[in-house]
Scaffold this active site. Structure first.
Site, PDB file in Angstrom:
ATOM      1  N   ARG A  59       7.535  18.519  -4.476  1.00 29.05           N
ATOM      2  CA  ARG A  59       8.238  17.408  -5.129  1.00 29.05           C
ATOM      3  C   ARG A  59       7.435  16.119  -5.089  1.00 29.05           C
ATOM      4  O   ARG A  59       7.674  15.210  -5.895  1.00 29.05           O
ATOM      5  CB  ARG A  59       9.641  17.249  -4.527  1.00 29.05           C
ATOM      6  N   GLU A  96       9.870  23.210  12.300  1.00 31.10           N
ATOM      7  CA  GLU A  96      10.915  23.493  13.280  1.00 31.10           C
ATOM      8  C   GLU A  96      10.640  24.848  13.953  1.00 31.10           C
ATOM      9  O   GLU A  96      10.758  24.995  15.161  1.00 31.10           O
ATOM     10  CB  GLU A  96      12.265  23.498  12.559  1.00 31.10           C
TER      11      GLU A  96
HETATM   12  P1  AMP Z   1       9.470  16.164   7.411  1.00 32.10           P
HETATM   13  O1  AMP Z   1       8.087  16.717   7.617  1.00 32.10           O
HETATM   14  O2  AMP Z   1      10.436  16.645   8.457  1.00 32.10           O
HETATM   15  O3  AMP Z   1       9.470  14.663   7.246  1.00 32.10           O
HETATM   16  O4  AMP Z   1      10.019  16.800   6.059  1.00 32.10           O
HETATM   17  C1  AMP Z   1       9.646  16.267   4.837  1.00 32.10           C
HETATM   18  C2  AMP Z   1       9.420  17.329   3.793  1.00 32.10           C
HETATM   19  O5  AMP Z   1      10.419  18.335   3.808  1.00 32.10           O
HETATM   20  C3  AMP Z   1       9.444  16.694   2.423  1.00 32.10           C
HETATM   21  O6  AMP Z   1       8.372  17.224   1.649  1.00 32.10           O
HETATM   22  C4  AMP Z   1      10.808  17.045   1.868  1.00 32.10           C
HETATM   23  O7  AMP Z   1      10.708  17.380   0.507  1.00 32.10           O
HETATM   24  C5  AMP Z   1      11.308  18.226   2.702  1.00 32.10           C
HETATM   25  N1  AMP Z   1      12.655  18.000   3.274  1.00 32.10           N
HETATM   26  C6  AMP Z   1      12.957  17.850   4.594  1.00 32.10           C
HETATM   27  N2  AMP Z   1      14.260  17.688   4.795  1.00 32.10           N
HETATM   28  C7  AMP Z   1      14.838  17.711   3.565  1.00 32.10           C
HETATM   29  C8  AMP Z   1      16.200  17.565   3.084  1.00 32.10           C
HETATM   30  N3  AMP Z   1      17.232  17.364   3.924  1.00 32.10           N
HETATM   31  N4  AMP Z   1      16.402  17.625   1.752  1.00 32.10           N
HETATM   32  C9  AMP Z   1      15.367  17.810   0.895  1.00 32.10           C
HETATM   33  N5  AMP Z   1      14.084  17.966   1.281  1.00 32.10           N
HETATM   34  C10 AMP Z   1      13.808  17.921   2.597  1.00 32.10           C
END
Ligand code: AMP
Length: 171
Positions: A59, A96
């Site tokens: 995205r 995770e």
């Molecule tokens: P993070 O590495 O935990 O900051 O996760 C960010 C990535 O995971 C981004 O590329 C988001 O598109 C996706 N992502 C994580 N959590 C969500 C969520 N609740 N809804 C949509 N996309 C998410």
């Protein structure tokens, strides 16, 4: 930014129980809201000497490439493993459960580049910080990181404390 928030669809328990997925497809379906989101993403950086926007698969490609187009600068994709055909540099990071990596072509950026990193959403910040490391491995400078959505309680911004962070919609 309440106007934009109305176009984010909350999908409970996707892709697994307990996750509230923030679906940006209603926003990108609406041309006015998509333009508004892209303009707001880049607005703080119009006076800065950005040479490239970097977006993460998948995205981040939507908002990142439009942001690059509007700013008149390069777009550089960071891809999931095994997708890029030429010489690559990569960075691994923890999810995770388990770990993954992001890859970039070695000639995508160099020490002359000043980068705006763009993604749809920051949650824990793990993806964004790994992306910044990959950009820096190529010798480029990360000027700022911009997100359409920030999940405040996960405090991903703390991992990015070295960088300027801009986000449009907060949950
Ligand atoms: P993070 O590495 O935990 O900051 O996760 C960010 C990535 O995971 C981004 O590329 C988001 O598109 C996706 N992502 C994580 N959590 C969500 C969520 N609740 N809804 C949509 N996309 C998410």
């Amino acid at each position: 930014m309440d106007r934009l928030k109305a176009y984010i669809r909350n999908v409970p328990d996707f892709p697994k129980p307990g996750i509230q997925f923030k679906d940006i497809t209603p926003l990108v379906k609406n041309p006015m809201m998509l333009r508004l989101a892209v303009h707001q993403l880049i607005h703080p950086f119009l006076g800065e000497e950005i040479t490239a926007v970097v977006g993460m698969e998948a995205r981040g490609f939507i908002f990142g490439s439009l942001a690059a187009w509007e700013m008149g600068v390069s777009f550089v994709p960071l891809r999931k493993p095994g997708k890029l055909p030429y010489d690559i540099q990569s960075v691994s990071y923890d999810l995770e459960y388990g770990s993954t990596s992001l890859e970039v072509h070695t000639d995508a950026l160099d020490s002359n580049d000043k980068v705006l990193l763009v993604d749809d959403l920051i949650a824990t910040g793990g993806t964004a910080v790994a992306s910044c490391q990959l950009i820096e491995k190529l010798g480029a400078e990360v000027c700022a990181c911009a997100f359409v959505i920030e999940l405040d309680e996960l405090n991903g911004r703390k991992l990015l404390s070295k960088y300027q962070v801009h986000s449009l919609i907060h949950y």
